[in-house]
Structures are given as structure tokens and as C-alpha cells.
Design a protein around this motif. Structure first.
Motif, PDB file in Angstrom:
ATOM      1  N   SER A 144       1.168 -10.965  13.206  1.00 62.29           N
ATOM      2  CA  SER A 144       2.519  -9.906  12.900  1.00 62.29           C
ATOM      3  C   SER A 144       3.248  -9.903  13.930  1.00 62.29           C
ATOM      4  CB  SER A 144       1.759  -9.282  12.218  1.00 62.29           C
ATOM      5  OG  SER A 144       0.876  -8.448  13.409  1.00 62.29           O
ATOM      6  N   ARG A 145       4.397  -9.332  13.361  1.00 63.32           N
ATOM      7  CA  ARG A 145       4.962  -8.226  13.700  1.00 63.32           C
ATOM      8  C   ARG A 145       4.435  -7.171  14.300  1.00 63.32           C
ATOM      9  NH1 ARG A 145       7.435  -2.711  12.715  1.00 63.32           N
ATOM     10  NH2 ARG A 145       9.911  -3.090  14.321  1.00 63.32           N
ATOM     11  N   ASP A 146       4.040  -6.813  13.954  1.00 59.36           N
ATOM     12  CA  ASP A 146       3.226  -5.535  14.143  1.00 59.36           C
ATOM     13  C   ASP A 146       2.117  -5.896  15.733  1.00 59.36           C
ATOM     14  OD1 ASP A 146       4.845  -3.833  12.732  1.00 59.36           O
ATOM     15  OD2 ASP A 146       2.261  -3.475  11.126  1.00 59.36           O
ATOM     16  N   ALA A 147       1.693  -6.983  15.781  1.00 57.65           N
ATOM     17  CA  ALA A 147       0.748  -7.779  17.180  1.00 57.65           C
ATOM     18  C   ALA A 147       2.069  -7.423  17.916  1.00 57.65           C
ATOM     19  CB  ALA A 147       0.407  -8.694  16.121  1.00 57.65           C
ATOM     20  N   LEU A 148       2.959  -8.117  17.766  1.00 57.48           N
ATOM     21  CA  LEU A 148       4.618  -8.355  18.889  1.00 57.48           C
ATOM     22  C   LEU A 148       4.323  -6.850  18.985  1.00 57.48           C
ATOM     23  CD1 LEU A 148       5.775  -9.662  20.545  1.00 57.48           C
ATOM     24  CD2 LEU A 148       7.407  -9.515  18.550  1.00 57.48           C
ATOM     25  N   LEU A 149       4.491  -6.067  18.816  1.00 60.86           N
ATOM     26  CA  LEU A 149       5.466  -4.495  18.827  1.00 60.86           C
ATOM     27  C   LEU A 149       3.978  -4.178  19.603  1.00 60.86           C
ATOM     28  CD1 LEU A 149       7.005  -2.690  18.854  1.00 60.86           C
ATOM     29  CD2 LEU A 149       6.702  -2.012  16.514  1.00 60.86           C
ATOM     30  N   VAL A 150       2.915  -4.486  19.487  1.00 61.88           N
ATOM     31  CA  VAL A 150       1.556  -3.760  19.664  1.00 61.88           C
ATOM     32  C   VAL A 150       2.016  -4.354  21.594  1.00 61.88           C
ATOM     33  CG1 VAL A 150      -0.777  -3.356  20.579  1.00 61.88           C
ATOM     34  CG2 VAL A 150       0.305  -2.973  18.406  1.00 61.88           C
ATOM     35  N   ALA A 151       2.009  -5.954  21.362  1.00 59.38           N
ATOM     36  CA  ALA A 151       2.125  -6.557  23.192  1.00 59.38           C
ATOM     37  C   ALA A 151       3.124  -6.383  23.761  1.00 59.38           C
ATOM     38  CB  ALA A 151       2.081  -7.761  22.290  1.00 59.38           C
ATOM     39  N   ALA A 152       3.756  -5.406  23.389  1.00 59.74           N
ATOM     40  CA  ALA A 152       5.821  -5.771  24.081  1.00 59.74           C
ATOM     41  C   ALA A 152       5.180  -3.402  24.782  1.00 59.74           C
ATOM     42  CB  ALA A 152       6.369  -5.419  23.339  1.00 59.74           C
ATOM     43  N   LEU A 153       4.459  -2.814  23.424  1.00 61.08           N
ATOM     44  CA  LEU A 153       3.940  -1.682  24.099  1.00 61.08           C
ATOM     45  C   LEU A 153       3.196  -1.996  25.352  1.00 61.08           C
ATOM     46  CD1 LEU A 153       4.551   0.201  20.742  1.00 61.08           C
ATOM     47  CD2 LEU A 153       6.648  -0.061  22.269  1.00 61.08           C
ATOM     48  N   GLU A 154       2.547  -2.968  25.365  1.00 62.80           N
ATOM     49  CA  GLU A 154       1.429  -2.460  26.384  1.00 62.80           C
ATOM     50  C   GLU A 154       1.892  -2.998  27.164  1.00 62.80           C
ATOM     51  OE1 GLU A 154      -1.702  -4.642  24.409  1.00 62.80           O
ATOM     52  OE2 GLU A 154      -2.285  -2.949  23.448  1.00 62.80           O
ATOM     53  N   ARG A 155       2.587  -4.197  27.698  1.00 58.05           N
ATOM     54  CA  ARG A 155       3.309  -4.859  28.686  1.00 58.05           C
ATOM     55  C   ARG A 155       4.641  -3.628  29.132  1.00 58.05           C
ATOM     56  NH1 ARG A 155       5.218  -9.484  31.043  1.00 58.05           N
ATOM     57  NH2 ARG A 155       7.059  -9.542  32.272  1.00 58.05           N
ATOM     58  N   TRP A 156       4.775  -2.712  28.761  1.00 56.45           N
ATOM     59  CA  TRP A 156       6.579  -2.051  29.141  1.00 56.45           C
ATOM     60  C   TRP A 156       5.452  -0.935  29.557  1.00 56.45           C
ATOM     61  CZ3 TRP A 156       6.254   3.517  27.174  1.00 56.45           C
ATOM     62  CH2 TRP A 156       7.275   3.959  27.531  1.00 56.45           C
ATOM     63  N   GLU A 157       4.553  -0.787  29.425  1.00 51.11           N
ATOM     64  CA  GLU A 157       3.421   0.935  29.789  1.00 51.11           C
ATOM     65  C   GLU A 157       2.438   0.097  30.928  1.00 51.11           C
ATOM     66  OE1 GLU A 157      -0.732   3.132  28.340  1.00 51.11           O
ATOM     67  OE2 GLU A 157       0.119   1.467  26.800  1.00 51.11           O
ATOM     68  N   HIS A 187       5.839   5.765  14.181  1.00 47.34           N
ATOM     69  CA  HIS A 187       5.098   4.392  14.218  1.00 47.34           C
ATOM     70  C   HIS A 187       4.029   4.463  14.626  1.00 47.34           C
ATOM     71  CE1 HIS A 187       4.706   0.051  14.497  1.00 47.34           C
ATOM     72  NE2 HIS A 187       5.604   0.148  13.353  1.00 47.34           N
ATOM     73  N   PRO A 188       2.474   4.382  14.070  1.00 49.78           N
ATOM     74  CA  PRO A 188       1.514   3.858  14.620  1.00 49.78           C
ATOM     75  C   PRO A 188       1.442   3.253  15.693  1.00 49.78           C
ATOM     76  CG  PRO A 188       2.099   2.805  12.318  1.00 49.78           C
ATOM     77  CD  PRO A 188       2.603   3.292  12.488  1.00 49.78           C
ATOM     78  N   ALA A 189       2.201   2.519  16.159  1.00 49.82           N
ATOM     79  CA  ALA A 189       1.960   1.619  17.481  1.00 49.82           C
ATOM     80  C   ALA A 189       2.345   2.283  19.019  1.00 49.82           C
ATOM     81  CB  ALA A 189       2.205  -0.197  17.388  1.00 49.82           C
ATOM     82  N   VAL A 190       3.643   3.529  18.772  1.00 47.59           N
ATOM     83  CA  VAL A 190       4.857   4.171  19.304  1.00 47.59           C
ATOM     84  C   VAL A 190       3.610   5.228  19.671  1.00 47.59           C
ATOM     85  CG1 VAL A 190       6.223   4.810  20.070  1.00 47.59           C
ATOM     86  CG2 VAL A 190       6.154   2.938  19.160  1.00 47.59           C
ATOM     87  N   GLN A 191       3.114   5.745  18.551  1.00 45.57           N
ATOM     88  CA  GLN A 191       2.565   7.690  19.640  1.00 45.57           C
ATOM     89  C   GLN A 191       1.024   7.316  20.715  1.00 45.57           C
ATOM     90  OE1 GLN A 191      -0.460   9.269  18.917  1.00 45.57           O
ATOM     91  NE2 GLN A 191       0.616  10.999  19.428  1.00 45.57           N
ATOM     92  N   PRO A 192       0.127   6.137  20.644  1.00 46.63           N
ATOM     93  CA  PRO A 192      -0.717   6.359  21.208  1.00 46.63           C
ATOM     94  C   PRO A 192      -0.047   5.817  22.518  1.00 46.63           C
ATOM     95  CG  PRO A 192      -1.242   5.081  18.950  1.00 46.63           C
ATOM     96  CD  PRO A 192      -0.051   5.421  18.719  1.00 46.63           C
ATOM     97  N   VAL A 193       0.657   4.614  22.453  1.00 50.25           N
ATOM     98  CA  VAL A 193       1.410   4.540  23.562  1.00 50.25           C
ATOM     99  C   VAL A 193       2.096   6.019  24.572  1.00 50.25           C
ATOM    100  CG1 VAL A 193       2.834   2.693  24.998  1.00 50.25           C
ATOM    101  CG2 VAL A 193       1.507   1.719  23.223  1.00 50.25           C
ATOM    102  N   ILE A 194       3.392   6.248  23.865  1.00 48.81           N
ATOM    103  CA  ILE A 194       3.967   7.283  24.410  1.00 48.81           C
ATOM    104  C   ILE A 194       3.202   8.581  24.887  1.00 48.81           C
ATOM    105  CG2 ILE A 194       5.343   9.449  24.209  1.00 48.81           C
ATOM    106  CD1 ILE A 194       6.967   6.824  24.382  1.00 48.81           C
ATOM    107  N   GLY A 195       1.445   8.842  24.193  1.00 49.83           N
ATOM    108  CA  GLY A 195       0.722   9.917  24.679  1.00 49.83           C
ATOM    109  C   GLY A 195       0.138   9.476  25.212  1.00 49.83           C
ATOM    110  N   ARG A 196      -0.753   7.798  25.744  1.00 45.25           N
ATOM    111  CA  ARG A 196      -0.932   7.655  27.124  1.00 45.25           C
ATOM    112  C   ARG A 196       0.199   7.857  28.423  1.00 45.25           C
ATOM    113  NH1 ARG A 196      -2.949   3.473  23.957  1.00 45.25           N
ATOM    114  NH2 ARG A 196      -1.715   1.957  24.744  1.00 45.25           N
ATOM    115  N   VAL A 197       1.148   7.351  27.949  1.00 46.92           N
ATOM    116  CA  VAL A 197       2.367   7.327  29.679  1.00 46.92           C
ATOM    117  C   VAL A 197       2.761   8.959  29.884  1.00 46.92           C
ATOM    118  CG1 VAL A 197       4.496   6.544  29.905  1.00 46.92           C
ATOM    119  CG2 VAL A 197       3.712   5.279  28.775  1.00 46.92           C
ATOM    120  N   SER A 198       3.174   9.571  28.962  1.00 45.02           N
ATOM    121  CA  SER A 198       3.162  11.122  29.119  1.00 45.02           C
ATOM    122  C   SER A 198       1.621  12.064  29.751  1.00 45.02           C
ATOM    123  CB  SER A 198       3.464  11.826  27.808  1.00 45.02           C
ATOM    124  OG  SER A 198       4.880  11.587  27.288  1.00 45.02           O
ATOM    125  N   GLU A 199       0.913  11.407  29.460  1.00 45.91           N
ATOM    126  CA  GLU A 199      -0.396  12.024  29.866  1.00 45.91           C
ATOM    127  C   GLU A 199      -0.634  11.531  31.289  1.00 45.91           C
ATOM    128  OE1 GLU A 199      -5.014  12.866  29.201  1.00 45.91           O
ATOM    129  OE2 GLU A 199      -3.483  11.688  27.776  1.00 45.91           O
TER     130      GLU A 199
END
Length: 226
Positions: free
Chosen positions: A88-101, A148-160
């Protein structure tokens, strides 16, 4: 990547089409242009290729712009290539954010790890971050999409992780735990505020010498003296 002092003008153009790196060549994910079809590819794309293309699109148009069809046109493949890797598109978004992180952690913290002196490490961090661009644009776009439910956890981890790294560095530079935490928050707040001024409020960009003087002032103000 271009320097932060060019943020304002780059932010105005990044929604208009393909960007350029510091050498003036178009970036990998931007060669196709927005809404244009790339020449059809013969080799099979990897999941990382799709994730990077999604990050390029986020940098240009934001999280909401990530969709299968425009990315397929951009990459010069059919949608079948996408569904080979992602359900799905959401799975791609999660993968993209994980790659950025992951890439951010490896390229930033990885480069600083060999520097043993904490003050020199902080100076290197200031210099490295000040002369990046694309990662900051992505971060700014993600801040706009915190609901967005996929974005908030990533931003939280990166900021922390960033705050913990800064606190530890300031502690190693001689500050008490409390002072190190305060200094880390102050620095991070200045970073986020500078992004908002340049990328969201479109403040008039600094000239090169003015920006370099600003970075030097930040280092002199926030990095403890020996």
C-alpha cells in the motif's frame, strides 16, 4: 545539497519542479520532473529506490503528495513494480520515513563519531548541519504533517535522539546535567525556529557572509569554552 542560507529561495522553487544539488546537476529523484514520465527502465527497482523517490517528492510537495501513480511515472515504471515491494501507499510512506531516519543517523552521527574532543565535535555538528539542505526541507514538511500516524512516531524518535545527543555532548564539554539539557533544548529550538523562518515564513534569505557569521555566533554563544 545547498547551504541553509539559500533556504528561502529554494523553498519558493521546490514546489515548482526539479531542484538542483550544489554542483548544479539535477538530483536523482528530480530528473523526471513533476507530472512527467521518465524513460521506461529496464532494470528492476528496489524498495529503497521507491522509498528515496517518495522522500524526493516529500521534499518538493509534502507528505500528502506521495502517491503510487505519479511516483511510477517519475521512475519510468509501471505500478506493478510498486506492488512487488509494497502492499500500500502507507507502507511506502513508512519505508521512506524509516530510510530518512536511518540515513540521517548514519550520515550525521556517523561522521561525528571519530571526533573525540566534545567541543570540536559540536563545532563539526554545527558546520555539518548548517550546510545541509534537503534533510531540513524533509524535516520541515514532516512537521507540517504531524497529525499523520506514520509521521508522528518518526519525528518523536528523531527529535529525542537529537536532544539526547546534544545533551550528552554538552555534558562531555563540561556542563552540568541540568545545564546541558537546557543548552540542548535552546539549540534545538533555535534550529527548528530557523527552519520555520526560512521554509515556512519565507523570511528574506541571508547573504553568504551574513549566514556564516550567524553560524559562528551560534557556535560562540552555545558551545562551552574550554
Amino acid at each position: 545539497m545547498v547551504k541553509l542560507e539559500t533556504m528561502s529561495s529554494d523553498a519558493q522553487t521546490k514546489h515548482e519542479g526539479a531542484g538542483q544539488d550544489r554542483s548544479g546537476e539535477q538530483g536523482t529523484g528530480e530528473r523526471a520532473g513533476l507530472g512527467k514520465s521518465a524513460p521506461e527502465r529496464t532494470g528492476r527497482l528496489s524498495a529503497d529506490d521507491w522509498a528515496q523517490a517518495a522522500l524526493d517528492l516529500i521534499a518538493e510537495q509534502g507528505v500528502a503528495s506521495v502517491a503510487v501513480e505519479p511516483l511510477a511515472r517519475r521512475l519510468g515504471v509501471t505500478k506493478g513494480s510498486f506492488y512487488w515491494h509494497f502492499p500500500s501507499r502507507d507502507a511506502l510512506l513508512v519505508a521512506a520515513l524509516e530510510r530518512w531516519e536511518k540515513v540521517e543517523q548514519e550520515t550525521v552521527f556517523g561522521q561525528l563519531e571519530p571526533i573525540s574532543d566534545p567541543r570540536e565535535r559540536l563545532r563539526a555538528l554545527f558546520t555539518l548541519v548548517a550546510h545541509e539542505f534537503k534533510s531540513h526541507v524533509i524535516y520541515s514538511e514532516l512537521l507540517k504533517a504531524l497529525d499523520h500516524p506514520a509521521v508522528q512516531p518518526v519525528i518523536g524518535r528523531v527529535s529525542e535522539r537529537r536532544l539526547e545527543y546534544l545533551t550528552a555532548s554538552f555534558r562531555q564539554a563540561g556542563l552540568s546535567r541540568t545545564d546541558a539539557q537546557h543548552r540542548a533544548r535552546l539549540l534545538y529550538a533555535a534550529y527548528v525556529g530557523f527552519l520555520q523562518l526560512n521554509l515556512q515564513l519565507h523570511q528574506a534569505r541571508m547573504q553568504h557572509d551574513e549566514f556564516e557569521a550567524y553560524v559562528e555566533h551560534m557556535m560562540a554563544t552555545l558551545i562551552p569554552s574550554a
